[in-house]
Design a protein around this motif. Structure first.
Motif, PDB file in Angstrom:
ATOM      1  N   GLY A 178      73.362  33.234  10.203  1.00 54.32           N
ATOM      2  CA  GLY A 178      73.741  34.384   9.326  1.00 54.32           C
ATOM      3  C   GLY A 178      74.032  33.424   7.976  1.00 54.32           C
ATOM      4  N   LEU A 179      74.480  32.239   8.198  1.00 55.48           N
ATOM      5  CA  LEU A 179      74.073  31.593   7.082  1.00 55.48           C
ATOM      6  C   LEU A 179      72.814  31.411   5.361  1.00 55.48           C
ATOM      7  N   ASN A 180      72.609  31.179   4.502  1.00 52.28           N
ATOM      8  CA  ASN A 180      72.228  31.382   4.289  1.00 52.28           C
ATOM      9  C   ASN A 180      72.124  29.883   3.013  1.00 52.28           C
ATOM     10  N   VAL A 181      71.336  29.190   3.638  1.00 52.29           N
ATOM     11  CA  VAL A 181      72.090  27.739   3.570  1.00 52.29           C
ATOM     12  C   VAL A 181      70.967  27.130   2.248  1.00 52.29           C
ATOM     13  N   ASP A 182      71.703  26.526   1.013  1.00 51.52           N
ATOM     14  CA  ASP A 182      71.144  25.938  -0.242  1.00 51.52           C
ATOM     15  C   ASP A 182      71.427  24.849  -0.039  1.00 51.52           C
ATOM     16  N   THR A 183      71.861  24.464   0.695  1.00 52.40           N
ATOM     17  CA  THR A 183      72.844  22.727   0.510  1.00 52.40           C
ATOM     18  C   THR A 183      72.742  21.967   1.601  1.00 52.40           C
ATOM     19  N   VAL A 184      72.658  20.264   1.987  1.00 55.15           N
ATOM     20  CA  VAL A 184      73.155  20.194   2.935  1.00 55.15           C
ATOM     21  C   VAL A 184      74.310  18.901   2.523  1.00 55.15           C
ATOM     22  N   ILE A 185      74.708  18.311   3.044  1.00 55.46           N
ATOM     23  CA  ILE A 185      75.316  17.395   2.910  1.00 55.46           C
ATOM     24  C   ILE A 185      75.647  16.453   3.793  1.00 55.46           C
ATOM     25  N   GLY A 186      75.302  14.777   3.508  1.00 55.89           N
ATOM     26  CA  GLY A 186      75.015  13.838   4.791  1.00 55.89           C
ATOM     27  C   GLY A 186      75.022  12.885   4.496  1.00 55.89           C
ATOM     28  N   ASP A 187      75.398  12.462   5.475  1.00 55.43           N
ATOM     29  CA  ASP A 187      76.121  10.395   5.323  1.00 55.43           C
ATOM     30  C   ASP A 187      73.898  10.424   5.270  1.00 55.43           C
ATOM     31  N   THR A 188      73.778   8.395   5.009  1.00 57.96           N
ATOM     32  CA  THR A 188      72.322   8.302   4.924  1.00 57.96           C
ATOM     33  C   THR A 188      71.646   8.534   6.263  1.00 57.96           C
ATOM     34  N   ALA A 189      72.480   8.947   7.002  1.00 55.14           N
ATOM     35  CA  ALA A 189      70.890   8.737   8.871  1.00 55.14           C
ATOM     36  C   ALA A 189      70.582   9.953   8.289  1.00 55.14           C
ATOM     37  N   TYR A 190      70.699  10.667   7.282  1.00 54.58           N
ATOM     38  CA  TYR A 190      70.237  12.840   6.893  1.00 54.58           C
ATOM     39  C   TYR A 190      69.211  12.668   6.010  1.00 54.58           C
TER      40      TYR A 190
END
Length: 487
Positions: free
Chosen positions: A298-310
């Motif tokens: 149900g989440l309308n994702v507009d940003t992904v936050i992660g380390d360099t692995a992603y």
């Protein structure tokens, strides 16, 4: 035969709950927050509807597993505590005088009723449904990371596992009463697993016959652990080691044997998706699945936050196609290469070739790799080996006896150039500061809800992860609701 328990068992003592359990008690608040009937509906088909003895309500058994996770207890300990802890009885829908289940019932419930149930996704979806309904999620970002769980059996054989556990139990007993040495059975001297299991059963029986000994905290803890291993996980022991666990790496010089839980979490610290894998799996490969599961929740994702692995190329392309901002720094090997500054050659733009530290110009260039492939193309520059053999800078640059000397440079793709530019923006820097939140969530799962060490392998690890995530999500929703009331 399954029959739904519609309400708490009627009893003349039920009113005690209102007198004893405070309104702000965690279990009472969870009962008010969650309608657990979804568990019954999900497991209905796992039971015969009209034949055999009445089964224990699956909702109650699920709540036992939830209590195990919330308070980090073994099967034996959670059942024992439900004998006298009124908040446990209330949460389980029991009358104050009602007898508890046998701990082995939880083993059967996991093996027979929860098999082939997508428990992890189901529980996360339920908490997300509650969070969205209560309007405690306002952001559209997800923070992603993976946390490791050590296998219960490490890299030991089944025989070693049992011997270690029985040895630890004996040591704790001797610390209390050394005379017990004369009462214990003869140690197993064969290499047969069945003989070692028989010895452990005899050891447990002797200790339990003592009046006070099983109640000594250290003895009790190790006794319950050994009982759970021989009763709950016999087939896992027979399978030798933990067939489902694998060796993974936390860093170049730090490895572990076990599992990974790949997580996605909102900035409000509510977990939106999870995938449990063996320890050697790469973090970045599971970003597409975490995004899709978060959307399905149900989440309308507009940003992904992660380390360099992603920040691998495939993930940059995926997020760009879905109009999602990827706040993940490129690997330094992409932005600046793997060489140190002193090892870099200079590019002569007039000749279109690289010049080595001795001033020698490359005589040929070749391009390698396919355009638009997952990996960047590489330009390789060739130098005169005869000059290299006599070069004063040959140490560490030219390998003695080599027939060629080359210098390769990765060609940054357009998509990498775009990501490099995004890394310099204020939005990137501001959002990147949110990543610490998932580190704290990993710590909570591992150190407060038992996810540091797997209770068992395979199916049981999936159940353990599911109930731990369900627990932390419910607790977080309650905190957010408290914060809303305080505004």
């Amino acid at each position: 035969m399954i029959k739904r328990q519609e309400s708490m068992v009627l009893s003349q003592y039920t009113e005690l709950y209102e007198l004893i359990i405070p309104k702000d008690n965690l279990l009472r608040r969870i009962m008010d927050l969650v309608d657990f009937s979804f568990v019954f509906e999900e497991l209905r088909e796992k039971y015969c509807p009209d034949n055999g003895r009445n089964a224990i309500d699956p909702v109650r058994l699920f709540k036992y597993l939830l209590l195990k996770s919330i308070y980090d207890l073994s099967d034996q300990d959670v059942v024992e505590r439900s004998m006298y802890d009124m908040s446990f009885k209330y949460f389980l829908g029991m009358a104050p005088e009602e007898p508890v289940i046998n701990p082995s019932t939880l083993t059967k419930f996991r093996k027979q009723r929860l098999k082939d149930v997508e428990l992890l996704d189901m529980l996360i979806m339920k908490t997300m449904e509650i969070a969205l309904e209560k309007e405690v999620i306002t952001t559209r970002s997800i923070i992603v990371d993976a946390t490791h769980t050590r296998a219960r059996y490490a890299l030991k054989s089944p025989m070693e596992i049992l011997k270690d556990q029985s040895k630890n139990l004996r040591k704790s007993v001797y610390a209390v009463d050394e005379s017990m040495k004369d009462k214990f059975p003869e140690k197993n001297t064969t290499e047969e697993l069945t003989d070692e299991l028989d010895y452990c059963h005899q050891l447990i029986e002797v200790i339990e016959q003592e009046r006070a000994l099983p109640n000594v905290p250290k003895v009790k803890e190790r006794l319950n652990r050994l009982k759970e291993i021989v009763a709950d996980d016999t087939e896992h022991l027979r399978a030798s080691e933990d067939e489902d666990a694998r060796v993974g790496h936390k860093s170049a010089d730090h490895s572990f044997f076990g599992y990974k839980t790949h997580l996605a979490m909102t900035e409000e610290r509510i977990i939106t998706a999870a995938v449990i894998t063996t320890g050697e799996k790469s973090d970045g490969k599971y970003l597409p699945e975490l995004i899709e599961k978060s959307k399905a929740a149900g989440l309308n994702v507009d940003t992904v936050i992660g380390d360099t692995a992603y920040s691998e190329k495939g993930n940059i392309e995926l997020t760009k196609a879905q109009n999602i901002a990827l706040v993940s720094k490129l690997n330094p090997s992409v932005t600046q290469g793997t060489r140190s500054k002193e090892d870099e050659f200079e590019f002569n733009k007039d000749a279109g070739m690289y010049v080595c530290k001795a001033g020698h110009l490359a005589f040929r260039k070749a391009r390698q790799g396919k355009k638009n492939a997952q990996k960047n193309q590489v330009d390789t520059y060739y130098f005169d080996v005869e000059k290299c053999k006599a070069c004063p800078f040959r140490e560490g640059c030219y390998k003695e006896g080599a027939k060629t000397k080359t210098y390769s440079v990765s060609i940054k793709s357009d998509i990498h150039l775009e990501q490099m530019a995004f890394q310099e923006t204020e939005k990137f820097r501001r959002k990147a500061k949110e990543r610490y939140k998932i580190e704290a969530k990993n710590d909570e799962l591992k150190n407060r809800h038992g996810l540091k060490v797997a209770e068992a392998s395979g199916l049981f690890m999936e159940i353990q992860g599911a109930t731990a995530i369900f627990s932390v999500n419910l607790k977080r929703i309650l905190r957010l609701l408290d914060a809303k009331k305080g505004q």
